[in-house]
Motif scaffolding. Structure first.
Motif, short mmCIF file in Angstrom:
data_model
loop_
_atom_site.label_atom_id
_atom_site.label_comp_id
_atom_site.label_asym_id
_atom_site.label_seq_id
_atom_site.Cartn_x
_atom_site.Cartn_y
_atom_site.Cartn_z
N GLY A 186 0.79 -1.23 0.00
CA GLY A 186 0.00 0.00 0.00
C GLY A 186 0.82 1.28 0.00
N GLN A 187 2.14 1.18 0.20
CA GLN A 187 2.99 2.39 0.18
C GLN A 187 2.97 3.05 -1.20
N SER A 188 3.03 4.39 -1.18
CA SER A 188 3.24 5.14 -2.42
C SER A 188 4.70 5.58 -2.45
N VAL A 189 5.39 5.26 -3.53
CA VAL A 189 6.81 5.60 -3.61
C VAL A 189 7.02 6.64 -4.72
N PRO A 190 7.47 7.84 -4.34
CA PRO A 190 7.73 8.86 -5.35
C PRO A 190 9.06 8.59 -6.05
N LEU A 191 9.13 8.93 -7.33
CA LEU A 191 10.38 8.76 -8.09
C LEU A 191 11.03 10.12 -8.29
N ASN A 192 12.34 10.15 -8.20
CA ASN A 192 13.03 11.42 -8.51
C ASN A 192 13.24 11.53 -10.02
N ARG A 193 13.83 12.64 -10.41
CA ARG A 193 13.98 12.93 -11.83
C ARG A 193 14.79 11.84 -12.56
N ASP A 194 15.90 11.43 -11.98
CA ASP A 194 16.74 10.41 -12.63
C ASP A 194 16.00 9.09 -12.80
N GLN A 195 15.29 8.70 -11.76
CA GLN A 195 14.55 7.44 -11.82
C GLN A 195 13.44 7.52 -12.88
N ALA A 196 12.75 8.67 -12.91
CA ALA A 196 11.68 8.85 -13.90
C ALA A 196 12.27 8.80 -15.31
N HIS A 197 13.41 9.45 -15.50
CA HIS A 197 14.04 9.45 -16.82
C HIS A 197 14.39 8.02 -17.24
N TYR A 198 14.97 7.27 -16.31
CA TYR A 198 15.36 5.89 -16.61
C TYR A 198 14.13 5.03 -16.94
N LEU A 199 13.13 5.13 -16.09
CA LEU A 199 11.98 4.23 -16.20
C LEU A 199 11.08 4.57 -17.40
N PHE A 200 10.81 5.87 -17.58
CA PHE A 200 9.86 6.26 -18.63
C PHE A 200 10.58 6.63 -19.93
N GLY A 201 11.75 7.28 -19.81
CA GLY A 201 12.47 7.71 -21.01
C GLY A 201 13.28 6.56 -21.61
N VAL A 202 14.18 5.97 -20.80
CA VAL A 202 15.07 4.93 -21.33
C VAL A 202 14.34 3.60 -21.51
N MET A 203 13.65 3.16 -20.47
CA MET A 203 13.05 1.82 -20.50
C MET A 203 11.61 1.81 -21.04
N ARG A 204 11.07 3.01 -21.36
CA ARG A 204 9.77 3.12 -22.04
C ARG A 204 8.62 2.49 -21.26
N ARG A 205 8.71 2.52 -19.93
CA ARG A 205 7.59 2.01 -19.14
C ARG A 205 6.55 3.12 -18.95
N SER A 206 5.29 2.74 -18.69
CA SER A 206 4.26 3.75 -18.48
C SER A 206 3.26 3.28 -17.43
N VAL A 207 2.25 4.10 -17.18
CA VAL A 207 1.27 3.81 -16.12
C VAL A 207 0.68 2.42 -16.29
N GLY A 208 0.62 1.66 -15.22
CA GLY A 208 0.09 0.30 -15.25
C GLY A 208 1.17 -0.77 -15.32
N ASP A 209 2.39 -0.39 -15.76
CA ASP A 209 3.47 -1.38 -15.84
C ASP A 209 4.01 -1.71 -14.45
N LEU A 210 4.62 -2.89 -14.37
CA LEU A 210 5.11 -3.41 -13.10
C LEU A 210 6.63 -3.20 -12.98
N VAL A 211 7.06 -2.82 -11.79
CA VAL A 211 8.49 -2.62 -11.51
C VAL A 211 8.80 -3.31 -10.18
N ALA A 212 9.97 -3.92 -10.08
CA ALA A 212 10.38 -4.49 -8.78
C ALA A 212 11.22 -3.45 -8.03
#
Lengths: 241, 241
Positions: free
Chosen positions: B17-43
């Motif tokens: 139930g925790q909400s984990v905020p992402l910083n700019r670098d993490q967002a860039h990696y996850l959404f920019g480099v790895m092309r993940r988006s809302v609904g995708d799963l991350v470990a």
């Protein structure tokens, strides 16, 4: 007599009184890069005759000559151990070859597995890496780097008298299984980063010569696994004891 | 539920139930480099709470939010083992940090020895390497990289209850000395490429907590020695058995 700091691999026979000609690359390295000149001492080895101290007697831009004086090390052959691995990214493949030479493997065999996508390697470049590693680590032997082969083919033609240690996360064994298996001819097979296929795993599971060994509870990269597996084998059956 | 392929280290607490905020670098990696988006799963893992599967609930250029769902792995602490080494060339130092994280060390300590000329390291960069190695190798723990210290200082302040395995070509011991020494808190000291000084060797030779172990008849580079020494220790006393 002080010993030479520079160690050079040559293909020429080595023995007292021999004259060893240098090719252009060796001359460039020795006289251009390392600034050595006539009268300086160099250590030579050729993988067969041990290590010898030699004097530079001629030094030119395109070649040179060394006069071999005294043997400084006998040939030290590593155990009859092959390292078989699936090539990965360039830097890590280079690293595996370097480490196999340092750790004492006799032959280095890149293979294609069902889950490997490398379809070619630069055998000459990898062989040069093995030479450089031997020059640096004080070895007197250079392992042979084979051409890329299919793993299925390697296993089909497996020599009857050679044991195989393989490292697979899905199968767990201990180093003592190595000692129980015994024998003097061995090979280590490092699984590809994508793991073995079901077919490969079945084939290895069925083979009497194949022994699985665990490398701990964490997933290791192939290059780490290569060094760890060589350590496990050298400690159990090799020349570390 | 399928497991996420991407593993991300975060500093946030993790629990259902925790909400984990992402910083700019993490967002860039996850959404920019790895092309993940809302609904995708991350470990996710944070080095304390194990590994958790999380859904992307917000994705932006400068940040994002993940919703933590279920735990996929319990925290697996490595043994209480430090790796102490003298920094060498950049690529090989990076490599040692990566390997220590993969092989299961709890703390990584770069030291200056009498024959080391490194007078600074980038602790933040090395720590980032340790994080990346943990992300890649499926670990749930990230070893701490210490600031550069003098080896003499480290030995002066040596904790009473910690054993030390050191690897030195000039002194030869066997892995069984480790098992005889026993104990749960250990450190491995990798000699610098120039070797230990006479003073350092005398200090280590005198210390009751220090146990020398041989890594075979060939000279190993410091990065090779690090992986080989970690293997020897993990097999004798660690979590590989």
């Amino acid at each position: 007599m002080t010993s030479a700091k520079i160690r050079l691999y040559v293909e020429h026979p080595l023995g007292q009184g021999q004259s060893v000609p240098l090719n252009r690359d060796q001359a460039h390295y020795l006289f251009g890069v390392m600034r050595r000149s006539v009268g300086d001492l160099v250590a030579l080895f050729n993988g067969k005759d041990g290590e010898w101290q030699a004097d530079i007697t001629e030094a030119g831009k395109r070649g040179g000559v060394l006069a071999v004086k005294t043997q400084s090390k006998a040939l030290q052959m590593p155990p009859d151990l092959w390292l078989i691995f699936a090539p990965i990214k360039k830097a890590r493949t280079d690293f595996i070859v370097e480490k196999a030479a340092e750790m004492g493997a006799r032959r280095i065999c890149p293979v294609q597995t069902d889950f490997t996508n490398a379809d070619r390697i630069r055998q000459d470049r990898l062989q040069a890496h093995a030479v450089e590693a031997a020059e640096q680590c004080g070895g007197t032997f250079v392992p042979e780097v084979c051409e890329l082969q299919k793993l299925s083919r390697v296993l089909e033609e497996w020599p009857e008298d050679r044991q195989l240690m393989f490292c697979d996360e899905a199968l767990v064994g201990a180093a003592k299984t190595l000692r129980m298996a015994g024998g003097e001819k061995w090979a280590i097979l490092i699984g590809p980063e994508g793991g073995f296929s079901q077919a490969e795993r079945a084939r290895l599971g069925d083979a009497a010569y194949a022994h699985s060994v665990s490398l701990g509870p964490r997933i290791l990269r192939a290059d780490t696994a290569a060094v760890a597996a060589l350590t496990v084998w050298q400690q159990a059956l090799g020349d570390w004891t």
